[in-house]
Scaffold this motif. Structure first.
Motif, PDB file in Angstrom:
ATOM      1  N   TYR A   1      -1.178   8.579   1.837  1.00 44.82           N
ATOM      2  CA  TYR A   1      -1.430   9.859   1.156  1.00 44.82           C
ATOM      3  C   TYR A   1      -1.633  10.952   2.210  1.00 44.82           C
ATOM      4  O   TYR A   1      -2.283  10.729   3.239  1.00 44.82           O
ATOM      5  CB  TYR A   1      -2.677   9.749   0.259  1.00 44.82           C
ATOM      6  CG  TYR A   1      -2.495   8.767  -0.884  1.00 44.82           C
ATOM      7  CD1 TYR A   1      -1.984   9.192  -2.100  1.00 44.82           C
ATOM      8  CD2 TYR A   1      -2.816   7.414  -0.731  1.00 44.82           C
ATOM      9  CE1 TYR A   1      -1.808   8.300  -3.156  1.00 44.82           C
ATOM     10  CE2 TYR A   1      -2.627   6.522  -1.777  1.00 44.82           C
ATOM     11  CZ  TYR A   1      -2.128   6.978  -2.982  1.00 44.82           C
ATOM     12  OH  TYR A   1      -1.940   6.087  -4.015  1.00 44.82           O
TER      13      TYR A   1
ATOM     14  N   LEU B   1      -4.755   9.170   4.516  1.00 46.21           N
ATOM     15  CA  LEU B   1      -5.338   8.000   3.844  1.00 46.21           C
ATOM     16  C   LEU B   1      -4.243   7.007   3.480  1.00 46.21           C
ATOM     17  O   LEU B   1      -3.139   7.397   3.112  1.00 46.21           O
ATOM     18  CB  LEU B   1      -6.060   8.441   2.567  1.00 46.21           C
ATOM     19  CG  LEU B   1      -6.705   7.340   1.711  1.00 46.21           C
ATOM     20  CD1 LEU B   1      -7.848   6.676   2.469  1.00 46.21           C
ATOM     21  CD2 LEU B   1      -7.192   7.918   0.392  1.00 46.21           C
ATOM     22  N   MET B   2      -4.591   5.748   3.608  1.00 43.99           N
ATOM     23  CA  MET B   2      -3.673   4.678   3.176  1.00 43.99           C
ATOM     24  C   MET B   2      -4.483   3.669   2.374  1.00 43.99           C
ATOM     25  O   MET B   2      -5.468   3.119   2.859  1.00 43.99           O
ATOM     26  CB  MET B   2      -3.002   4.002   4.368  1.00 43.99           C
ATOM     27  CG  MET B   2      -2.052   2.882   3.964  1.00 43.99           C
ATOM     28  SD  MET B   2      -1.016   2.308   5.306  1.00 43.99           S
ATOM     29  CE  MET B   2       0.159   3.657   5.386  1.00 43.99           C
ATOM     30  N   LEU B   3      -4.070   3.457   1.147  1.00 44.19           N
ATOM     31  CA  LEU B   3      -4.718   2.494   0.266  1.00 44.19           C
ATOM     32  C   LEU B   3      -3.773   1.323   0.011  1.00 44.19           C
ATOM     33  O   LEU B   3      -2.560   1.512  -0.138  1.00 44.19           O
ATOM     34  CB  LEU B   3      -5.095   3.148  -1.057  1.00 44.19           C
ATOM     35  CG  LEU B   3      -6.137   4.264  -1.005  1.00 44.19           C
ATOM     36  CD1 LEU B   3      -6.329   4.858  -2.389  1.00 44.19           C
ATOM     37  CD2 LEU B   3      -7.453   3.754  -0.463  1.00 44.19           C
ATOM     38  N   GLY B   4      -4.350   0.155  -0.057  1.00 39.93           N
ATOM     39  CA  GLY B   4      -3.480  -1.003  -0.308  1.00 39.93           C
ATOM     40  C   GLY B   4      -4.266  -2.259  -0.585  1.00 39.93           C
ATOM     41  O   GLY B   4      -5.501  -2.246  -0.685  1.00 39.93           O
ATOM     42  N   THR B   5      -3.549  -3.362  -0.716  1.00 41.84           N
ATOM     43  CA  THR B   5      -4.160  -4.674  -1.002  1.00 41.84           C
ATOM     44  C   THR B   5      -3.616  -5.712  -0.036  1.00 41.84           C
ATOM     45  O   THR B   5      -2.512  -5.562   0.514  1.00 41.84           O
ATOM     46  CB  THR B   5      -3.852  -5.132  -2.441  1.00 41.84           C
ATOM     47  OG1 THR B   5      -2.421  -5.277  -2.587  1.00 41.84           O
ATOM     48  CG2 THR B   5      -4.396  -4.145  -3.449  1.00 41.84           C
TER      49      THR B   5
ATOM     50  N   GLY C   1       0.813  -1.211   0.000  1.00 48.59           N
ATOM     51  CA  GLY C   1       0.000   0.000   0.000  1.00 48.59           C
ATOM     52  C   GLY C   1       0.843   1.256   0.000  1.00 48.59           C
ATOM     53  O   GLY C   1       2.072   1.200  -0.104  1.00 48.59           O
TER      54      GLY C   1
END
Length: 336
Positions: free
Chosen positions: A45, A54-58, A42
């Motif tokens: 941001y 914000l933290m986006l990931g998989t 991830g």
């Protein structure tokens, strides 16, 4: 997983502080207690004030892949252990450019520094015994050309001190989709000790044959359990039988002179008694099945016992006809 928590926290902290992607492979523990491996990745941001918002990931379950890799590593460790125990070296020969690739064990067998890399084709053959190199070349070419299903050859390898070691090289060709050879892969085994044993056995067998010929001895091996008897050529000659004849106790006794059969059977029965366990010795006459000639024979042997039961009687037979005739003449002359 407790052992992975600190690493995950450090990775997340670094990602948020530097605004760089992160990736980690960690263990998780489900409520049921089952442990799974997951790959997480991830990126953090920041907001307008520069604060991470914000933290986006998989998250991907990689449990089966990790288990498969663990099995591969375990199998590789077992293979390396087996190769080490067997003193075997792995090798690979490219079919296009004839270049070699070796494992550390192959370098050790050939007394070559791994820093120098594998030998060239010329260097390899130069280290083989002069009588073996042509045969090895033919075996390699036949394997690559598909004339033989497998590559197998034994040869002598010259060591630095001038001595030779025997190697067994075995391999198989790998083909591409069009059936063209890609490479020849295999193993080298040091078989020097085995060859020494074979040579010693061969010398012993040769001495035995010389002794047999000198004493005109016949050799028999009586399998008491099956009733079958193995004879060498001299035994067939003494009985006047063709070597194609299958021999059992009945065939043996059938060739003995009728007047000597009872005593011969008694001698055999006595030595098979586990309480006696003695040396087999008997003298009897045999009648040549082809010519009718009567010969005197002296038999000696030893019984093999297993769990108290006689299983084999192995021994020799010698033609003593001349001695018996001479003894008879001497008795006749003394009587007169």
């Amino acid at each position: 997983h407790p052992e992975d928590r600190n690493g995950v926290l450090d990775a997340l902290g670094t990602a948020m502080a530097t605004e760089t992607p992160y990736r980690a492979e960690i263990r998780i523990v489900r409520p049921s207690g089952e442990m799974r491996w997951v790959a997480v990745s991830g990126r953090a941001y920041r907001g307008g004030d520069g604060t991470p918002v914000l933290m986006l990931g998989t998250v991907q379950d990689i449990t089966e892949r990790v288990r498969f890799q663990a099995r591969l590593m375990e199998n590789e460790e077992r293979l390396n252990f087996a190769l080490l125990a067997a003193g075997a070296g792995v090798w690979e020969r490219n079919a296009q450019d004839d270049l070699l690739a070796w494992s550390p064990e192959s370098y050790a067998l050939f007394e070559r520094d791994p820093a120098d890399g594998p030998p060239t084709t010329g260097e390899f053959y130069a280290q083989l015994h002069v009588d073996d190199a042509p045969r090895v070349r033919v075996a390699v070419l036949d394997a690559i050309a598909g004339r033989t299903p497998d590559y197998r050859v034994e040869y002598r390898l010259r060591r630095r001190d001038g001595s030779y070691r025997w190697l067994l090289s075995r391999g198989r060709v790998e083909l591409d989709a069009q059936g063209r050879p890609i490479r020849l892969m295999g193993l080298n085994f040091d078989i020097t000790e085995r060859k020494a044993v074979e040579d010693a056995l061969a010398r012993t067998a040769e001495r035995l044959q010389l002794a047999k010929r000198a004493g005109r001895l016949g050799i028999f091996d009586y399998d008491i359990v099956s009733g079958k008897i193995e004879w060498d050529d001299r035994m067939y000659e003494l009985w006047g039988l063709d070597p194609s004849v299958s021999v059992d106790y009945g065939v043996f006794l059938g060739g003995v002179h009728p007047d000597d059969r009872k005593s011969t059977q008694a001698a055999v029965a006595a030595v098979l008694d586990s309480k006696v366990r003695g040396h087999y010795a008997a003298e009897y006459r045999v009648i040549d099945a082809r010519t009718g000639i009567v010969r005197w024979l002296a038999a000696h042997g030893q019984v093999v016992f297993l769990d108290g039961a006689a299983t084999r009687l192995v021994g020799t037979v010698q033609d003593t006809t001349e001695r018996k005739v001479a003894e008879g003449r001497l008795r006749d002359s003394e009587a007169h």
